[in-house]
Motif scaffolding. Structure first.
Motif, mmCIF file in Angstrom:
data_model
loop_
_atom_site.group_PDB
_atom_site.id
_atom_site.type_symbol
_atom_site.label_atom_id
_atom_site.label_comp_id
_atom_site.label_asym_id
_atom_site.label_seq_id
_atom_site.Cartn_x
_atom_site.Cartn_y
_atom_site.Cartn_z
ATOM 1 N N GLU B 101 0.758 -1.192 0.103
ATOM 2 C CA GLU B 101 -0.156 -0.021 -0.001
ATOM 3 C C GLU B 101 0.635 1.349 0.009
ATOM 4 O O GLU B 101 0.212 2.489 -0.176
ATOM 5 C CB GLU B 101 -0.989 -0.115 1.203
ATOM 6 C CG GLU B 101 -2.135 -0.927 1.151
ATOM 7 C CD GLU B 101 -2.529 -1.499 2.479
ATOM 8 O OE1 GLU B 101 -2.149 -0.820 3.633
ATOM 9 O OE2 GLU B 101 -3.485 -2.346 2.705
ATOM 10 N N ASN B 102 2.224 1.051 0.331
ATOM 11 C CA ASN B 102 2.988 2.185 0.144
ATOM 12 C C ASN B 102 4.255 1.963 -0.628
ATOM 13 O O ASN B 102 5.424 1.697 -0.023
ATOM 14 C CB ASN B 102 3.328 2.507 1.491
ATOM 15 C CG ASN B 102 2.427 2.977 2.443
ATOM 16 O OD1 ASN B 102 2.026 4.134 2.513
ATOM 17 N ND2 ASN B 102 1.818 1.910 3.323
ATOM 18 N N ARG B 103 4.168 2.168 -2.021
ATOM 19 C CA ARG B 103 5.115 1.587 -3.076
ATOM 20 C C ARG B 103 6.283 2.483 -2.882
ATOM 21 O O ARG B 103 7.276 1.953 -3.244
ATOM 22 C CB ARG B 103 4.430 1.659 -4.256
ATOM 23 C CG ARG B 103 3.387 0.413 -4.585
ATOM 24 C CD ARG B 103 3.964 -0.938 -4.536
ATOM 25 N NE ARG B 103 3.004 -2.058 -4.607
ATOM 26 C CZ ARG B 103 3.095 -3.297 -4.554
ATOM 27 N NH1 ARG B 103 4.248 -3.753 -3.656
ATOM 28 N NH2 ARG B 103 2.213 -4.176 -4.891
ATOM 29 N N ALA B 104 6.395 3.621 -2.085
ATOM 30 C CA ALA B 104 7.607 4.333 -2.007
ATOM 31 C C ALA B 104 8.184 3.740 -1.059
ATOM 32 O O ALA B 104 9.844 4.282 -0.955
ATOM 33 C CB ALA B 104 7.157 5.962 -1.917
ATOM 34 N N SER B 105 7.762 3.073 -0.224
ATOM 35 C CA SER B 105 8.499 2.657 1.037
ATOM 36 C C SER B 105 9.281 1.491 0.814
ATOM 37 O O SER B 105 9.041 0.630 -0.188
ATOM 38 C CB SER B 105 7.607 2.237 2.096
ATOM 39 O OG SER B 105 6.898 3.348 2.701
ATOM 40 N N LYS B 106 10.557 1.436 1.403
ATOM 41 C CA LYS B 106 11.501 0.312 1.004
ATOM 42 C C LYS B 106 12.154 -0.106 2.299
ATOM 43 O O LYS B 106 12.054 0.500 3.248
ATOM 44 C CB LYS B 106 12.864 0.904 0.201
ATOM 45 C CG LYS B 106 12.109 1.207 -1.296
ATOM 46 C CD LYS B 106 13.373 1.279 -2.143
ATOM 47 C CE LYS B 106 13.043 1.440 -3.702
ATOM 48 N NZ LYS B 106 13.911 1.802 -4.580
ATOM 49 N N VAL B 107 12.411 -1.463 2.339
ATOM 50 C CA VAL B 107 12.767 -1.915 3.675
ATOM 51 C C VAL B 107 14.136 -2.926 3.139
ATOM 52 O O VAL B 107 14.485 -3.447 2.366
ATOM 53 C CB VAL B 107 11.798 -2.885 4.416
ATOM 54 C CG1 VAL B 107 11.569 -4.240 3.603
ATOM 55 C CG2 VAL B 107 12.502 -3.259 5.849
ATOM 56 N N ARG B 108 15.048 -2.850 4.300
ATOM 57 C CA ARG B 108 16.431 -3.658 4.100
ATOM 58 C C ARG B 108 16.119 -4.783 5.338
ATOM 59 O O ARG B 108 15.913 -4.449 6.345
ATOM 60 C CB ARG B 108 17.667 -2.757 4.366
ATOM 61 C CG ARG B 108 18.797 -3.731 4.155
ATOM 62 C CD ARG B 108 20.121 -2.919 4.245
ATOM 63 N NE ARG B 108 20.332 -2.234 5.369
ATOM 64 C CZ ARG B 108 20.639 -1.048 5.725
ATOM 65 N NH1 ARG B 108 20.302 -0.368 4.716
ATOM 66 N NH2 ARG B 108 20.766 -0.777 7.161
ATOM 67 N N LEU B 109 16.548 -6.091 4.952
ATOM 68 C CA LEU B 109 16.347 -7.083 6.041
ATOM 69 C C LEU B 109 17.658 -7.397 6.250
ATOM 70 O O LEU B 109 18.357 -7.797 5.248
ATOM 71 C CB LEU B 109 15.532 -8.164 5.159
ATOM 72 C CG LEU B 109 14.002 -7.748 4.649
ATOM 73 C CD1 LEU B 109 13.519 -9.090 4.017
ATOM 74 C CD2 LEU B 109 13.316 -7.545 5.847
ATOM 75 N N GLU B 110 18.022 -7.459 7.415
ATOM 76 C CA GLU B 110 19.309 -7.670 7.837
ATOM 77 C C GLU B 110 19.499 -8.963 8.727
ATOM 78 O O GLU B 110 18.838 -8.938 9.807
ATOM 79 C CB GLU B 110 19.957 -6.714 8.884
ATOM 80 C CG GLU B 110 20.036 -5.339 7.938
ATOM 81 C CD GLU B 110 20.790 -3.933 8.852
ATOM 82 O OE1 GLU B 110 20.924 -3.021 8.343
ATOM 83 O OE2 GLU B 110 20.548 -4.531 10.290
ATOM 84 N N GLY B 111 19.970 -10.153 7.741
ATOM 85 C CA GLY B 111 19.754 -11.464 8.696
ATOM 86 C C GLY B 111 21.462 -11.695 9.356
ATOM 87 O O GLY B 111 22.550 -11.092 9.085
ATOM 88 N N ASN B 112 20.961 -12.319 10.436
ATOM 89 C CA ASN B 112 22.072 -12.492 11.502
ATOM 90 C C ASN B 112 22.094 -13.866 11.960
ATOM 91 O O ASN B 112 20.804 -14.489 11.949
ATOM 92 C CB ASN B 112 21.831 -11.651 12.771
ATOM 93 C CG ASN B 112 21.951 -10.184 12.517
ATOM 94 O OD1 ASN B 112 23.250 -9.603 12.378
ATOM 95 N ND2 ASN B 112 20.828 -9.475 12.227
ATOM 96 N N ALA B 113 23.140 -14.531 12.687
ATOM 97 C CA ALA B 113 23.254 -15.654 13.178
ATOM 98 C C ALA B 113 24.095 -15.879 14.408
ATOM 99 O O ALA B 113 24.702 -14.768 14.718
ATOM 100 C CB ALA B 113 23.747 -16.686 12.140
ATOM 101 N N ASP B 114 23.723 -16.785 15.391
ATOM 102 C CA ASP B 114 24.591 -16.965 16.602
ATOM 103 C C ASP B 114 26.014 -17.493 16.082
ATOM 104 O O ASP B 114 26.162 -17.928 14.872
ATOM 105 C CB ASP B 114 23.505 -17.678 17.773
ATOM 106 C CG ASP B 114 23.697 -19.277 17.255
ATOM 107 O OD1 ASP B 114 24.626 -19.660 16.695
ATOM 108 O OD2 ASP B 114 22.822 -19.904 17.787
ATOM 109 N N GLU B 115 26.794 -17.712 17.125
ATOM 110 C CA GLU B 115 28.307 -17.841 16.678
ATOM 111 C C GLU B 115 28.635 -19.356 16.710
ATOM 112 O O GLU B 115 29.460 -19.682 16.545
ATOM 113 C CB GLU B 115 29.096 -17.197 17.813
ATOM 114 C CG GLU B 115 28.839 -17.863 19.202
ATOM 115 C CD GLU B 115 29.378 -17.152 20.377
ATOM 116 O OE1 GLU B 115 30.386 -16.353 20.064
ATOM 117 O OE2 GLU B 115 29.174 -17.357 21.527
#
Lengths: 420, 178
Positions: B101-115
């Motif tokens: 519904e908000n095509r101008a919006s963008k998101v970055r998905l930052e993946g993380n893991a344990d050690e």
């Protein structure tokens, strides 16, 4: 952007630290040769070390020698040696250093067989006075080779990442951990350094562009080039033995997969085609096969595939998860990190017998790599909450920990023999 | 350090609650075996004024207030797992709907893991976690071009302890508004 990087980099290059390690050795070889390294005539302390102390420490760390205190005796020439005074000593290292006045020094050294009372090696070298450590390592290599029949690795170098808070440094050091040289310093992660076969370049992963990117850097010129910067993660560089191509891991097509790319960044080819994680490629010494880590069977295990791709054979079945495989220099076995029951161990598996040997007592032990003579394995572990370097002899008998004075050490890798 | 982590978790809860009705406890170690919200200890009185009743969350359809972008939140994963967990699907779907519904919006998905794994394996695992969240976002209406992914593997741990609480916190995909 480029200029900024160059500036940042220029500031960080060639900063070095001396005497930054606390070394602890446990265990001993099956047979220890009693040897005495006599203080060299005219030798001076440089950065807290003398040539003879460098030689002594190198030999001691192998676990193959028993260092006998000269007890005040200080012969510098064969004519000064009274063999009756050296009962119980099989080999004797003597020598002298003479300043040449132009910032250079002449170092003379002899290895004597104290039982047969013969001279095994006699050598004189001229070098800059600040290169005593390098000369000491070279002498230790010659002694080691003469007395054990295997090539010494004291003159080789290692690379690792030092993490201190948010600062990551890519570091190259002597094989004993001294003589640190920072190649790159960033406030972003650095991972997975990998030596080129000629020891002149290091490939690594940096996050300075916001995501994992593979760089290659020359040790001589410090020049950096981007090898792979596709969308997603670019990582796990491993050089082919001829230095003409690298195996890398890309996620540009989805999950992490193995690719080959020319050392010039051209001619990219995909090697594995799984829907799962394939990573940590390592070339065999003949360049024909790759080991890698994959969770295609549900958990991370070690697999082997032809370098041009095809059927991948699973090699590890023991322990919970297995990671970070690397070939032994003779190609007959591989070393890896086994995660089992909440603990990481360093393990070696023989290709022919398929026998697995756990070499270490267990801990946070990761990223093992063989010394180029195959006699020692370098890995990262933890001691008192700090990431440190450690080595274990390939038979598991002799263990050594090297604690840096600052930061956590990660991702170590032993460099190749350097052609003199 | 413990306090800081708890603070972050609380901040997450507050942000999540303010913008959308979902987001249960931010991953207790055993969360995988307990799909229903178990009313964790982290529901202190200070959230009471703004937060809706936690019981309402579970069955709620992803109804989104379009006023603010529901970012700066996270979803968590069990050890060595990259699939979006059932309890997080509504969070992700709500964001997908918002993006549709908000095509101008963008998101970055930052993946993380344990050690617990090699650094390279964890880099790969973090990427798969981010990729799987992206797939669900796109299924929920987001356009591919609105979502980028990056993995930090085990390199940027939010919690630095060698314990299950720290590891659980680090097995995470963060949503960052661009």
């Amino acid at each position: 952007m480029r200029g900024c990087l160059g500036l940042l980099f220029g500031l960080c290059v060639a900063s070095s630290a001396q005497a930054t390690l606390d070394i602890e050795i446990t265990g001993a070889g099956e047979h220890q040769t009693p040897i005495s390294v006599v203080r060299f005539g005219g030798e001076e302390r440089i950065a807290g070390q003398t040539i003879s102390s460098v030689v002594s420490n190198d030999l001691l760390r192998t676990g193959l020698f028993k260092l006998i205190d000269p007890a005040g005796k200080a012969p510098h020439e064969p004519g000064d040696v009274r063999y009756v005074e050296w009962a119980g000593v099989e080999a004797l290292v003597i020598g002298s250093v003479r300043a040449l006045g132009d910032g250079r020094a002449e170092v003379r050294f002899r290895l004597l067989d104290a039982v047969r009372q013969t001279e095994l090696i006699a050598l004189a070298v001229t070098a800059r006075s600040d290169q005593v450590r390098a000369i000491g390592h070279r002498i230790a290599d010659l002694v080691y080779e003469k007395l054990t029949g295997s090539a010494g690795v004291f003159s080789t170098r290692i690379a690792y990442v030092n993490r201190e808070g948010k600062q990551f440094r890519l570091v190259v050091a002597d094989s004993d951990g001294y003589g640190e040289q920072t190649l790159l310093s960033l406030n972003e992660p650095i991972m997975s350094p990998a030596w080129s076969p000629d020891g002149k370049q290091i490939a690594y992963v940096s996050f300075e562009r916001g995501h994992a990117t593979v760089f290659v850097q020359s040790l001589a010129t410090q020049k950096r080039t981007v090898l792979a910067d596709f969308s997603g993660s670019n990582s796990a560089p491993a050089w082919s033995p001829d230095g003409k191509q690298l195996a890398i891991v890309l996620t540009r097509d989805g999950s992490s997969q193995l690719y080959l790319v020319g050392a010039d960044g051209k001619d990219l080819r995909r090697i594995t085609f799984s829907e799962t994680i394939d990573t940590e490629p390592a070339f065999s010494p003949d360049g024909k096969t790759l080991l890698f880590t994959s969770d295609r069977g549900g958990k991370a295990q070690i697999y082997r595939v032809a370098a041009e791709g095809g059927y991948a054979e699973r090699l590890t079945f023991e322990g919970g998860n297995n990671f970070s495989p690397r070939f032994s220099p003779d190609g007959k076995s591989f070393v890896y990190s086994q995660f089992s029951g909440g603990t990481f161990y360093i393990a070696v598996q023989d290709f022919e017998s398929k026998q697995v040997q756990i070499l270490t007592p267990g801990g946070w032990e990761k990223k093992p790599s063989f010394a180029p003579n195959g006699k020692l394995i370098l890995f990262a572990t933890e001691s008192q909450g700090r990431g440190i370097l450690a080595t274990v002899s390939s038979d598991g008998r002799v263990k050594q920990k090297m604690v840096a004075q600052r930061g956590d050490i990660r991702e170590p890798i032993w460099g190749p023999f350097l052609k003199q | 350090m413990k306090k800081l982590i708890l603070g972050l978790v609380l901040a997450n809860l507050l942000v999540a609650c303010a913008s959308e009705p979902i987001e249960e406890e931010t991953q207790a170690p055993t969360a995988a075996t307990e799909p229903a919200a178990t009313e964790p200890a982290a529901a202190p009185a200070e959230t009471a004024t703004a937060a809706p009743a936690p019981e309402a969350t579970e069955a709620a359809a992803p109804v989104v207030e379009a006023a603010a972008m529901p970012t700066e939140t996270s979803v968590h994963f069990p050890f060595d797992v990259d699939a979006v967990q059932a309890e997080d699907r509504a969070t992700v779907q709500a964001l997908g709907k918002y993006l549709s519904e908000n095509r101008a919006s963008k998101v970055r998905l930052e993946g993380n893991a344990d050690e617990r794994g090699s650094s390279e394996y964890n880099l790969a695992l973090g990427q798969r976690r981010a990729n799987n969240v992206k797939k669900l976002l796109v299924l929920s209406g987001a356009a591919e071009s609105q979502v980028t992914t990056v993995s930090y593997g085990e390199e940027k741990p939010r919690a630095t302890g060698h314990d299950e609480a720290s590891w659980a916190e680090n097995r995470r995909v963060d949503f960052v508004a661009k």
